[in-house]
Write an enzyme that holds these catalytic residues in place. Structure first.
Site, PDB file in Angstrom:
ATOM      1  N   ILE A  13      29.147  78.096  50.486  1.00 33.75           N
ATOM      2  CA  ILE A  13      30.019  76.931  50.377  1.00 33.75           C
ATOM      3  C   ILE A  13      29.859  76.007  51.573  1.00 33.75           C
ATOM      4  O   ILE A  13      29.920  74.781  51.434  1.00 33.75           O
ATOM      5  CB  ILE A  13      31.498  77.362  50.255  1.00 33.75           C
ATOM      6  N   THR A  36      23.907  85.851  59.448  1.00 38.78           N
ATOM      7  CA  THR A  36      24.015  87.222  58.955  1.00 38.78           C
ATOM      8  C   THR A  36      23.174  87.312  57.686  1.00 38.78           C
ATOM      9  O   THR A  36      22.511  86.346  57.297  1.00 38.78           O
ATOM     10  CB  THR A  36      25.475  87.554  58.594  1.00 38.78           C
ATOM     11  N   THR A 121      41.165  81.484  51.159  1.00 39.83           N
ATOM     12  CA  THR A 121      40.978  81.948  49.788  1.00 39.83           C
ATOM     13  C   THR A 121      42.311  82.168  49.086  1.00 39.83           C
ATOM     14  O   THR A 121      43.309  82.489  49.734  1.00 39.83           O
ATOM     15  CB  THR A 121      40.179  83.265  49.817  1.00 39.83           C
ATOM     16  N   ASP A 122      42.293  82.066  47.760  1.00 43.90           N
ATOM     17  CA  ASP A 122      43.506  82.382  46.991  1.00 43.90           C
ATOM     18  C   ASP A 122      43.838  83.880  47.043  1.00 43.90           C
ATOM     19  O   ASP A 122      44.953  84.285  46.691  1.00 43.90           O
ATOM     20  CB  ASP A 122      43.366  81.924  45.531  1.00 43.90           C
ATOM     21  N   GLU A 123      42.872  84.703  47.492  1.00 49.13           N
ATOM     22  CA  GLU A 123      43.111  86.155  47.509  1.00 49.13           C
ATOM     23  C   GLU A 123      44.192  86.572  48.501  1.00 49.13           C
ATOM     24  O   GLU A 123      44.676  87.706  48.446  1.00 49.13           O
ATOM     25  CB  GLU A 123      41.819  86.905  47.829  1.00 49.13           C
ATOM     26  N   TYR A 148      38.887  92.554  53.038  1.00 49.77           N
ATOM     27  CA  TYR A 148      38.479  91.137  53.130  1.00 49.77           C
ATOM     28  C   TYR A 148      39.695  90.221  53.076  1.00 49.77           C
ATOM     29  O   TYR A 148      39.915  89.394  53.981  1.00 49.77           O
ATOM     30  CB  TYR A 148      37.501  90.782  52.000  1.00 49.77           C
ATOM     31  N   LYS A 152      41.438  87.601  55.862  1.00 51.56           N
ATOM     32  CA  LYS A 152      41.602  86.155  55.624  1.00 51.56           C
ATOM     33  C   LYS A 152      43.086  85.769  55.768  1.00 51.56           C
ATOM     34  O   LYS A 152      43.402  84.715  56.332  1.00 51.56           O
ATOM     35  CB  LYS A 152      41.076  85.770  54.244  1.00 51.56           C
TER      36      LYS A 152
HETATM   37  P1  NAD Z   1      28.965  83.329  52.553  1.00 53.24           P
HETATM   38  O1  NAD Z   1      29.048  84.795  52.783  1.00 53.24           O
HETATM   39  O2  NAD Z   1      28.010  82.796  51.547  1.00 53.24           O
HETATM   40  O3  NAD Z   1      28.646  82.567  53.923  1.00 53.24           O
HETATM   41  C1  NAD Z   1      29.258  82.916  55.134  1.00 53.24           C
HETATM   42  C2  NAD Z   1      28.455  82.271  56.264  1.00 53.24           C
HETATM   43  O4  NAD Z   1      29.115  82.573  57.492  1.00 53.24           O
HETATM   44  C3  NAD Z   1      27.029  82.796  56.370  1.00 53.24           C
HETATM   45  O5  NAD Z   1      26.119  81.736  56.558  1.00 53.24           O
HETATM   46  C4  NAD Z   1      27.078  83.701  57.599  1.00 53.24           C
HETATM   47  O6  NAD Z   1      25.835  83.800  58.279  1.00 53.24           O
HETATM   48  C5  NAD Z   1      28.141  83.011  58.427  1.00 53.24           C
HETATM   49  N1  NAD Z   1      28.788  83.918  59.393  1.00 53.24           N
HETATM   50  C6  NAD Z   1      29.298  85.155  59.156  1.00 53.24           C
HETATM   51  N2  NAD Z   1      29.806  85.687  60.276  1.00 53.24           N
HETATM   52  C7  NAD Z   1      29.629  84.749  61.245  1.00 53.24           C
HETATM   53  C8  NAD Z   1      29.971  84.704  62.628  1.00 53.24           C
HETATM   54  N3  NAD Z   1      30.569  85.743  63.250  1.00 53.24           N
HETATM   55  N4  NAD Z   1      29.653  83.598  63.320  1.00 53.24           N
HETATM   56  C9  NAD Z   1      29.039  82.538  62.709  1.00 53.24           C
HETATM   57  N5  NAD Z   1      28.684  82.542  61.419  1.00 53.24           N
HETATM   58  C10 NAD Z   1      28.985  83.632  60.696  1.00 53.24           C
HETATM   59  O7  NAD Z   1      30.451  82.877  52.217  1.00 53.24           O
HETATM   60  P2  NAD Z   1      30.987  81.721  51.262  1.00 53.24           P
HETATM   61  O8  NAD Z   1      31.156  82.266  49.902  1.00 53.24           O
HETATM   62  O9  NAD Z   1      30.181  80.505  51.477  1.00 53.24           O
HETATM   63  O10 NAD Z   1      32.450  81.532  51.877  1.00 53.24           O
HETATM   64  C11 NAD Z   1      32.652  80.615  52.948  1.00 53.24           C
HETATM   65  C12 NAD Z   1      34.118  80.550  53.266  1.00 53.24           C
HETATM   66  O11 NAD Z   1      34.848  80.167  52.110  1.00 53.24           O
HETATM   67  C13 NAD Z   1      34.740  81.885  53.714  1.00 53.24           C
HETATM   68  O12 NAD Z   1      35.679  81.627  54.725  1.00 53.24           O
HETATM   69  C14 NAD Z   1      35.432  82.400  52.463  1.00 53.24           C
HETATM   70  O13 NAD Z   1      36.526  83.217  52.808  1.00 53.24           O
HETATM   71  C15 NAD Z   1      35.878  81.100  51.834  1.00 53.24           C
HETATM   72  N6  NAD Z   1      36.075  81.114  50.384  1.00 53.24           N
HETATM   73  C16 NAD Z   1      35.056  81.513  49.565  1.00 53.24           C
HETATM   74  C17 NAD Z   1      35.229  81.449  48.179  1.00 53.24           C
HETATM   75  C18 NAD Z   1      34.118  81.856  47.206  1.00 53.24           C
HETATM   76  O14 NAD Z   1      34.342  81.881  46.004  1.00 53.24           O
HETATM   77  N7  NAD Z   1      32.898  82.157  47.666  1.00 53.24           N
HETATM   78  C19 NAD Z   1      36.445  80.991  47.645  1.00 53.24           C
HETATM   79  C20 NAD Z   1      37.477  80.614  48.524  1.00 53.24           C
HETATM   80  C21 NAD Z   1      37.275  80.664  49.884  1.00 53.24           C
HETATM   81  O1  DAU Z   2      39.037  84.053  44.898  1.00 54.66           O
HETATM   82  C1  DAU Z   2      38.230  83.619  45.946  1.00 54.66           C
HETATM   83  C2  DAU Z   2      37.276  84.717  46.354  1.00 54.66           C
HETATM   84  O2  DAU Z   2      36.294  84.785  45.320  1.00 54.66           O
HETATM   85  C3  DAU Z   2      36.617  84.474  47.702  1.00 54.66           C
HETATM   86  O3  DAU Z   2      37.609  84.544  48.696  1.00 54.66           O
HETATM   87  C4  DAU Z   2      35.534  85.514  47.994  1.00 54.66           C
HETATM   88  O4  DAU Z   2      34.860  85.200  49.192  1.00 54.66           O
HETATM   89  C5  DAU Z   2      34.543  85.510  46.846  1.00 54.66           C
HETATM   90  O5  DAU Z   2      33.574  86.529  47.039  1.00 54.66           O
HETATM   91  C6  DAU Z   2      35.278  85.745  45.525  1.00 54.66           C
HETATM   92  O6  DAU Z   2      35.854  87.064  45.489  1.00 54.66           O
HETATM   93  P1  DAU Z   2      35.763  87.996  44.159  1.00 54.66           P
HETATM   94  O7  DAU Z   2      35.893  89.387  44.589  1.00 54.66           O
HETATM   95  O8  DAU Z   2      36.658  87.476  43.102  1.00 54.66           O
HETATM   96  O9  DAU Z   2      34.245  87.641  43.714  1.00 54.66           O
HETATM   97  P2  DAU Z   2      33.022  88.530  43.199  1.00 54.66           P
HETATM   98  O10 DAU Z   2      31.935  87.565  42.865  1.00 54.66           O
HETATM   99  O11 DAU Z   2      32.695  89.646  44.095  1.00 54.66           O
HETATM  100  O12 DAU Z   2      33.601  89.140  41.839  1.00 54.66           O
HETATM  101  C7  DAU Z   2      34.145  88.313  40.809  1.00 54.66           C
HETATM  102  C8  DAU Z   2      34.721  89.219  39.731  1.00 54.66           C
HETATM  103  O13 DAU Z   2      33.629  89.903  39.071  1.00 54.66           O
HETATM  104  C9  DAU Z   2      35.619  90.321  40.261  1.00 54.66           C
HETATM  105  O14 DAU Z   2      36.656  90.561  39.313  1.00 54.66           O
HETATM  106  C10 DAU Z   2      34.708  91.556  40.345  1.00 54.66           C
HETATM  107  C11 DAU Z   2      33.765  91.326  39.196  1.00 54.66           C
HETATM  108  N1  DAU Z   2      32.394  91.863  39.340  1.00 54.66           N
HETATM  109  C12 DAU Z   2      31.707  91.592  40.479  1.00 54.66           C
HETATM  110  C13 DAU Z   2      30.402  92.018  40.621  1.00 54.66           C
HETATM  111  C14 DAU Z   2      29.628  91.747  41.886  1.00 54.66           C
HETATM  112  C15 DAU Z   2      31.806  92.539  38.268  1.00 54.66           C
HETATM  113  O15 DAU Z   2      32.416  92.773  37.209  1.00 54.66           O
HETATM  114  N2  DAU Z   2      30.501  92.952  38.411  1.00 54.66           N
HETATM  115  C16 DAU Z   2      29.781  92.720  39.538  1.00 54.66           C
HETATM  116  O16 DAU Z   2      28.592  93.108  39.592  1.00 54.66           O
END
Ligand code: NAD
Ligand code: DAU
Length: 332
Positions: A13, A36, A121-123, A148, A152
């Site tokens: 993101i 990472t 996150t909404d979590e 996790y 957060k």
């Molecule tokens: P991601 O795992 O794809 O990316 C995380 C990035 O942070 C990576 O580039 C990693 O190298 C960097 N990082 C990790 N530890 C670090 C450190 N100690 N110092 C500097 N950089 C570091 O994650 P994402 O899915 O892009 O999520 C980004 C943010 O958005 C997070 O804070 C996550 O909680 C939040 N978020 C994600 C989602 C989702 O659906 N993916 C939804 C809501 C909120």
């Molecule tokens: O809601 C926001 C969150 O969404 C973010 O804060 C997190 O960073 C992001 O990873 C995501 O969390 P989830 O745990 O919801 O996402 P994930 O993609 O891991 O899983 C989505 C759903 O799918 C969850 O109900 C678990 C399920 N799942 C996941 C995997 C990897 C499966 O059924 N099979 C799978 O192989």
């Protein structure tokens, strides 16, 4: 024109946000990323070198953070350990980055008096029952389930405390599940898409009834820029696009879109403590700041995402085998 520090800007993101800023403003960006397993410099490819600079380092490195804060006008904090399954296996990096890392940034924001936006996150709100008409709002009590989401939640509370106690000029946003290009193959949607490309059957945790509220990463980025520009200091904004779907429906849609039978997937061991349902009410962001999502059609957004993974195997292939080996060791 201003200069932004974007932490975690080489992740899924964060890199989307950097592209969004370059395309929609004249700001310069410094990306601070530890690179990472989740960071990928290729996600920043094509950006102009005179506007985007990557600094490889840890957000918990106070000396480096202090130096970088002195060079920018505002900070958008994405860096985190982000994957629930990893947090169940090894929680420690989640504490180091999500708690200590955020604390380190907040201390620098306080010292340098810099505008700070915290991505969350909404979590943090826990989960909802499947038949509950309620959705999360900014007033929902915190009730995180996993290592996790609890880290957060802890980071959000640190931000709130630094606003109230020290006057740090911060805002917070809590977003639902993002999808789109450049998402790591450990996550649900890219894992299943790349499984189908590789001839592996998709893996559904448990019965697959769990509901996630999907939003395209581009919409998350436009919302964050809106909050950075117009958000009220000290406020929290929920970001969502009314995209509730259960996991079974998403897997079946992926299979159908990729020309496979809709039932060509396996049920595997469920996630421990698996949250049942997330749902976001983003009325505050829409009415107070005038934001609207651009992607209303999940099917089209998913089809475009599938095309991206088909056309960008060099981006994801190096990590695929390790991820699948990890899941296989857990029966998933
Ligand atoms: P991601 O795992 O794809 O990316 C995380 C990035 O942070 C990576 O580039 C990693 O190298 C960097 N990082 C990790 N530890 C670090 C450190 N100690 N110092 C500097 N950089 C570091 O994650 P994402 O899915 O892009 O999520 C980004 C943010 O958005 C997070 O804070 C996550 O909680 C939040 N978020 C994600 C989602 C989702 O659906 N993916 C939804 C809501 C909120
Ligand atoms: O809601 C926001 C969150 O969404 C973010 O804060 C997190 O960073 C992001 O990873 C995501 O969390 P989830 O745990 O919801 O996402 P994930 O993609 O891991 O899983 C989505 C759903 O799918 C969850 O109900 C678990 C399920 N799942 C996941 C995997 C990897 C499966 O059924 N099979 C799978 O192989």
């Amino acid at each position: 024109m201003s200069k932004l520090l974007v932490t975690g800007g080489a992740g899924f993101i964060g890199s989307n946000f950097v592209h969004h800023v370059v395309g929609n403003t004249d700001h310069e960006v410094i990306v601070l990323d530890k690179m990472t397993y989740a960071g990928n410099e290729a996600s920043l490819a094509g950006l102009p070198a005179d506007r985007v600079r990557l600094v490889v380092g840890d957000i918990a490195d106070a000396t480096l953070v202090d130096e970088l804060f002195s060079q920018v006008d505002a900070v958008v904090h994405y860096a985190a350990e982000s994957h629930n399954d990893n947090s169940l296996h090894d929680p420690r990096p989640f504490l180091d980055t999500n708690i200590i890392g955020t604390y380190t940034l907040l201390e620098a924001a306080r010292k340098h008096d810099k505008r700070f936006h915290h991505i969350s996150t909404d979590e943090v709100y826990g989960d909802l029952e499947l038949d509950d008409p309620a959705r999360f709002t900014e007033n929902t009590p915190y009730n995180p389930s996993s290592p996790y989401s609890s880290t957060k939640a802890g980071s959000d509370l640190l931000v709130r405390a630094w606003v109230r106690s020290f006057g740090v000029r911060a805002t917070i946003s809590n977003c639902s599940n993002n999808y789109g290009p450049y998402q790591h193959v450990e996550k649900f949607i890219p894992r299943q898409i790349t499984n189908v490309i590789r001839g592996i059957r998709p893996k559904l945790y448990g019965a697959g009834e769990n509901v996630r509220d999907w939003i395209h990463a581009d919409d998350h980025s436009s919302a964050v820029l809106t909050i950075l520009e117009r958000g009220v200091i000290g406020e929290t904004y929920l970001i969502g696009a009314d995209g509730e779907k259960n996991n079974k429906d998403v897997v079946e849609l992926i299979l159908e879109t990729m020309g496979q039978p809709r039932d060509a997937y396996d049920h595997v061991t469920d996630r421990a403590g698996h949250d049942l349902r997330y749902a976001i009410d983003s009325t505050k962001l829409r009415t107070e700041l005038g934001w609207m999502p651009a992607y209303s059609d999940f099917e089209t957004g998913l089809a475009n995402t599938i095309d991206w993974y088909r056309n960008n195997e060099t981006w994801w292939a190096p990590t695929k085998d390790r991820v699948e080996a990890f899941y296989a060791s857990k029966g998933q």
